[in-house]
Design an enzyme around this catalytic site. Structure first.
Site, PDB file in Angstrom:
ATOM      1  N   LYS A 115       0.817  -1.207   0.000  1.00 33.96           N
ATOM      2  CA  LYS A 115       0.000   0.000   0.000  1.00 33.96           C
ATOM      3  C   LYS A 115       0.854   1.261   0.000  1.00 33.96           C
ATOM      4  O   LYS A 115       0.478   2.269  -0.602  1.00 33.96           O
ATOM      5  CB  LYS A 115      -0.948   0.030   1.210  1.00 33.96           C
ATOM      6  CG  LYS A 115      -2.111  -0.927   1.087  1.00 33.96           C
ATOM      7  CD  LYS A 115      -3.200  -0.593   2.090  1.00 33.96           C
ATOM      8  CE  LYS A 115      -4.327  -1.607   2.030  1.00 33.96           C
ATOM      9  NZ  LYS A 115      -5.272  -1.477   3.146  1.00 33.96           N
ATOM     10  N   LYS A 197      -6.372 -11.342  -6.503  1.00 34.59           N
ATOM     11  CA  LYS A 197      -7.504 -11.530  -5.596  1.00 34.59           C
ATOM     12  C   LYS A 197      -8.652 -10.607  -5.979  1.00 34.59           C
ATOM     13  O   LYS A 197      -8.421  -9.468  -6.380  1.00 34.59           O
ATOM     14  CB  LYS A 197      -7.036 -11.192  -4.171  1.00 34.59           C
ATOM     15  CG  LYS A 197      -7.720 -11.987  -3.086  1.00 34.59           C
ATOM     16  CD  LYS A 197      -7.244 -11.536  -1.714  1.00 34.59           C
ATOM     17  CE  LYS A 197      -8.216 -10.562  -1.120  1.00 34.59           C
ATOM     18  NZ  LYS A 197      -8.140 -10.322   0.305  1.00 34.59           N
ATOM     19  N   LYS A 200     -11.923  -5.044  -3.233  1.00 36.60           N
ATOM     20  CA  LYS A 200     -12.709  -3.810  -3.225  1.00 36.60           C
ATOM     21  C   LYS A 200     -11.945  -2.659  -3.840  1.00 36.60           C
ATOM     22  O   LYS A 200     -12.524  -1.684  -4.298  1.00 36.60           O
ATOM     23  CB  LYS A 200     -13.059  -3.440  -1.774  1.00 36.60           C
ATOM     24  CG  LYS A 200     -14.102  -4.332  -1.150  1.00 36.60           C
ATOM     25  CD  LYS A 200     -14.397  -3.931   0.281  1.00 36.60           C
ATOM     26  CE  LYS A 200     -13.334  -4.444   1.225  1.00 36.60           C
ATOM     27  NZ  LYS A 200     -13.755  -4.421   2.633  1.00 36.60           N
TER      28      LYS A 200
END
Ligand code: TRP
Length: 333
Positions: A115, A197, A200
């Site tokens: 991130k 994966k 969201k």
């Protein structure tokens, strides 16, 4: 006297919409096992603010996730549902644990590395300390097990490391929880790339099926889902899209993976996709109906969350008190 059941705690971030990956990888298992445990499920809104976010969307998503917990079948006779930020002890214990967590443990976390790469210059300290907040979420409730998707294993490990270190320095304070990871369906992949994966945060909404998607959106997404040029679907690590869609189909129709693979071993993608579409719509419809029920009745969800917060607070406060005392903080008279 009824025997005391082992306790679990888990949570989902209210960032974006919940999708089939969340359901099949985590929530479905929560529901399937809920009778065996005394469960605590929180909506982790304090985690959601560690990345750039929109305040109004956060509020709406927080409510939506709580309603989806109920809609997917979590039963309040076995579970307590609450919002993380409603319990101040989560923030308070996070500070106490942060003072005891080596910086290099946090810098080594995969999620932080990924991130922070994405965010470049503007990495907030909250992103670094995300795992400490998660450790606080868990340790406050002294759970025996933490039911999560496979990708959360590293976070459970650091939680145990932090707890172990605290216990050895300041005396037995926290229970070391076990991760509870379901094998099949623990990792649902993106519709547009079977090696990634379902997430969201993927920019493309075509990559996931949201639990609240309308039938025509579901149909469109499955139609556009990535395939390969081979005829006949097989479970083959070299064919990630085929493996993923068969897995989704098997889970949604409650069939064994092997028998589903047999059923479609010689079908073309054009035969398989409409079946997957129908199965997905049929599966999600009753959940969406319950969701509408829980969100349209005024005050219903609020009453559940208030009750949940009261129950969670009692438990969390006890652990926070113990941790503060063991650290040598002078308690208020
Ligand atoms: N990190 C988890 C995720 O992204 C969310 C989470 C926060 C969580 N606190 C938790 C999960 C406590 C289980 C227990 O999925």
């Amino acid at each position: 006297m009824t025997p005391v059941k082992p306790r679990t705690l888990s949570g989902i971030q209210p960032t974006g919409q919940l999708h089939l990956g969340n359901y099949l990888g985590a929530m479905r298992n929560w529901v399937a096992q809920q009778e065996k445990y005394d469960n605590y499920f929180c909506v982790v809104d304090l985690h959601a603010i560690t990345i750039p976010h929109d305040p109004q969307q956060l509020r709406a998503a927080t409510r939506a996730v709580a309603a989806l917990y109920l809609a997917c079948g979590i039963d309040l006779t076995h579970a307590t549902i609450f919002i993380q930020s409603h319990i101040p002890a989560h923030s308070q214990l996070t500070w106490l644990l942060m003072t005891q967590t080596p910086l290099n443990w946090l810098e080594a976390m995969t999620q932080f590395k990924e991130k922070s790469l994405r965010q470049g210059e503007n990495v907030g300290a909250g992103l670094l300390n995300y795992p400490v907040l998660m450790a606080a979420d868990i340790l406050l409730y002294q759970p025996h097990a933490v039911p999560v998707g496979a990708d959360q294993k590293e976070h459970i490990e650091i939680t145990r490391d932090i707890a172990r270190r605290f216990n050895s320095l300041y005396g037995e304070t926290f229970r070391l929880p076990e991760p509870l990871i379901q094998k099949e369906g623990a990792r649902i992949m993106s519709l547009t790339d079977g090696t990634k994966k379902m997430s969201k945060s993927d920019e493309s909404d075509l990559s996931r099926i949201n639990l609240l998607d309308a039938p025509d959106e579901i149909q469109k997404k499955i139609k556009k889902a990535k395939t390969d040029p081979i005829r006949g679907l097989t479970l083959d690590p070299k064919r990630p899209e085929s493996t993923n869609l068969l897995t989704i189909y098997a889970l949604l129709t409650s069939q064994a993976l092997e028998s589903v693979a047999q059923e479609f071993a010689i079908s073309g993608w054009g035969q398989f996709k409409p079946k997957l579409t129908d199965a997905t719509i049929a599966f999600l419809e009753p959940m969406q109906e319950r969701y509408r029920h829980f969100t349209t009745e005024p005050g219903y969800l609020e009453a559940i969350l208030k009750q949940g917060a009261e129950k969670a607070h009692a438990l969390a406060h006890e652990t926070l008190y113990q941790a503060s005392t063991n650290l040598g903080l002078l308690l208020p008279p």
